[in-house]
Design an enzyme around this catalytic site. Structure first.
Site, mmCIF file in Angstrom:
data_model
loop_
_atom_site.group_PDB
_atom_site.id
_atom_site.type_symbol
_atom_site.label_atom_id
_atom_site.label_comp_id
_atom_site.label_asym_id
_atom_site.label_seq_id
_atom_site.Cartn_x
_atom_site.Cartn_y
_atom_site.Cartn_z
ATOM 1 N N ARG A 144 2.490 42.855 61.405
ATOM 2 C CA ARG A 144 1.936 41.518 61.215
ATOM 3 C C ARG A 144 3.002 40.460 61.526
ATOM 4 O O ARG A 144 4.150 40.796 61.757
ATOM 5 C CB ARG A 144 1.383 41.360 59.782
ATOM 6 C CG ARG A 144 2.405 41.883 58.762
ATOM 7 C CD ARG A 144 2.501 41.148 57.520
ATOM 8 N NE ARG A 144 2.832 39.771 57.729
ATOM 9 C CZ ARG A 144 4.074 39.321 57.982
ATOM 10 N NH1 ARG A 144 5.101 40.169 58.083
ATOM 11 N NH2 ARG A 144 4.306 38.039 58.150
ATOM 12 N N GLN B 234 2.703 38.612 51.041
ATOM 13 C CA GLN B 234 3.768 38.814 52.043
ATOM 14 C C GLN B 234 5.099 38.252 51.554
ATOM 15 O O GLN B 234 6.167 38.755 51.910
ATOM 16 C CB GLN B 234 3.394 38.135 53.379
ATOM 17 C CG GLN B 234 2.312 38.840 54.168
ATOM 18 C CD GLN B 234 0.950 38.282 53.866
ATOM 19 O OE1 GLN B 234 0.694 37.794 52.762
ATOM 20 N NE2 GLN B 234 0.035 38.363 54.813
ATOM 21 N N ASP C 13 1.628 30.383 63.363
ATOM 22 C CA ASP C 13 0.877 31.354 64.163
ATOM 23 C C ASP C 13 0.343 30.751 65.451
ATOM 24 O O ASP C 13 0.065 31.460 66.412
ATOM 25 C CB ASP C 13 -0.267 31.943 63.347
ATOM 26 C CG ASP C 13 0.283 32.902 62.316
ATOM 27 O OD1 ASP C 13 0.782 32.432 61.279
ATOM 28 O OD2 ASP C 13 0.266 34.118 62.581
ATOM 29 N N ASN D 159 -0.680 28.209 60.063
ATOM 30 C CA ASN D 159 0.194 29.211 59.443
ATOM 31 C C ASN D 159 -0.553 29.766 58.231
ATOM 32 O O ASN D 159 -1.675 29.336 57.912
ATOM 33 C CB ASN D 159 1.548 28.608 59.044
ATOM 34 C CG ASN D 159 2.566 29.677 58.690
ATOM 35 O OD1 ASN D 159 2.770 30.627 59.437
ATOM 36 N ND2 ASN D 159 3.201 29.572 57.529
HETATM 37 O O1 MRU Z 1 -1.402 37.417 58.118
HETATM 38 P P1 MRU Z 1 0.029 37.503 58.560
HETATM 39 O O2 MRU Z 1 0.900 38.183 57.559
HETATM 40 O O3 MRU Z 1 0.162 38.073 59.955
HETATM 41 O O4 MRU Z 1 0.497 35.991 58.637
HETATM 42 C C1 MRU Z 1 1.781 35.729 59.105
HETATM 43 C C2 MRU Z 1 2.181 34.316 58.966
HETATM 44 O O5 MRU Z 1 1.409 33.445 58.636
HETATM 45 C C3 MRU Z 1 3.587 33.998 59.352
HETATM 46 O O6 MRU Z 1 4.081 32.952 58.589
HETATM 47 C C4 MRU Z 1 3.543 33.578 60.829
HETATM 48 O O7 MRU Z 1 3.055 34.622 61.614
HETATM 49 C C5 MRU Z 1 4.814 33.123 61.335
HETATM 50 S S1 MRU Z 1 5.838 34.492 61.548
HETATM 51 C C6 MRU Z 1 7.054 34.501 62.437
#
Ligand code: MRU
Length: 356
Positions: A49, A203, A244, A254
């Site tokens: 992820r 996370q 993202d 994000n």
């Molecule tokens: O759902 P996820 O865990 O993939 O979400 C990730 C995020 O929102 C991170 O903050 C984002 O990808 C930036 S990572 C370098």
């Protein structure tokens, strides 16, 4: 980093090895993906992820899809396989644009090979593996440069707040938002990082706290809803998050909860920084309202450590991301430098400029 988020094992007939992020921090396990279905499932289930990491994983997923052609003599069916693989992997998750960027690069690379004179399946496989390796290597290099560009924004003695996980686990390198912290630590600065738990999948609690503690950075875990109070008490010097997808006007998607943090930071006069590589910008998306927001399952909210918490069958709303308005962002740090008070013009100029 003592761990590798993802790596390719073997030659053109190899496979993708992922650090299983669902199991961290209490169990360090790896999964091997040998089919494109396994790669897509790994992305969907958050085994891998974070925006840059899922782009790199999808690139290798594309290589695995092309392995079906290994015994084809005349590349018959290659064009169709390329399109099918690209479409299939693109459907893994909708918000992080890095996924689509990486798949687009893989599709162009493969298409160029099969259109070239005397192309063979062996050549196709070699070229797509090279391209996936290049995407991975570029990500590692961009992380390094973001670390250097963002480090001066962490003053000695400061307290940073971060949300979700934007560290090595979210990239092929050392991360985006956490990278300047790793750099500041290497330079001997003293600072504290407050880590939002990041409900519903934690996370922050599971991954970010793990990464920061391994780097021996002073880490304090907080409930997501404690952030505003800490800001009001002047205990936070700056907020650092990843992204993202960043639209052409600077609106940035994000992890859900980021927008609220940006509003709180603004209300309390605290700088709000986003750290993201240029692959996270999507100039074809004009503003944040056009960014697709992933809606995830109700169970992510209702189950806590596999135990049902609310009444059975309660209705749930579980958007995985939100969009922070550009005017709430003090600066975006990329591998090329810093975009202060991002807007459409500054972003376009920044992305066109040669890297540092
Ligand atoms: O759902 P996820 O865990 O993939 O979400 C990730 C995020 O929102 C991170 O903050 C984002 O990808 C930036 S990572 C370098």
């Amino acid at each position: 980093m003592v761990y590798e988020t993802l790596k390719w094992t073997g030659g053109v007939d190899g496979c993708l090895e992922l650090l299983d992020q669902r199991k961290l921090p209490h169990s360090v396990e790896h999964v091997r993906c040998r089919s494109v279905e396994q790669v897509r499932q790994a992305i969907r289930t958050l085994t891998v992820r974070g925006a840059p990491a899922i782009g790199v994983a999808a690139a290798y997923g594309f290589v695995i899809a092309m392995q079906d052609l290994a015994h084809s003599k005349d590349l018959e069916g290659a064009a169709k396989l390329i399109e099918t693989a690209a479409e299939y992997l693109s459907a893994a998750r909708p918000t992080a644009v890095n996924l689509f960027c990486a798949i687009e690069r893989m599709r162009s690379c493969a298409t160029a090979v099969i259109r070239s004179k005397g192309a063979t399946a062996a050549l196709l496989l070699e070229e797509v593996l090279k391209e996936a390796d290049a995407i991975r290597a570029e990500d590692v290099a961009m992380c390094l440069q973001m670390a250097r560009n963002g480090e001066p924004l962490i003053p000695d003695g400061s307290a940073i707040l971060t949300h979700c996980n934007a560290g090595a686990l979210a990239t092929a390198g050392q991360g985006t938002a956490l990278a300047p912290m790793f750099e500041a630590k290497r330079k001997g600065k003293r600072f504290t990082v407050y880590v939002d738990e990041t409900r519903p999948l934690l996370q922050g609690a599971r991954l970010t706290a793990w990464e920061l503690m391994q780097a021996r950075i002073e880490t304090i875990l907080i409930c997501d809803n404690a952030a505003g109070w800490l800001m009001k008490q002047k205990r936070i010097s700056a907020v650092f998050t990843g992204a993202d997808r960043i639209a052409a006007n600077g609106d940035a998607a994000n992890k859900i909860g980021t927008y609220s943090l940006s509003v709180l930071a603004r209300a309390n006069g605290i700088p709000f920084y986003i750290v993201a590589p240029s692959t996270t910008f999507d100039l074809r998306t004009s503003s944040g309202g056009d960014i697709p927001i992933e809606e995830r399952s109700a169970e992510e909210v209702t189950l806590f450590a596999n135990t049902l918490i609310p009444p059975q069958n309660v209705r749930v709303c579980n958007p995985a991301f939100d969009v922070t308005n550009a005017e709430n962002i003090t600066a975006i740090i990329t591998e090329k430098g810093i975009i202060d008070h991002p807007d459409r013009t500054r972003i376009a100029a920044h992305l066109q400029a040669p890297g540092e």
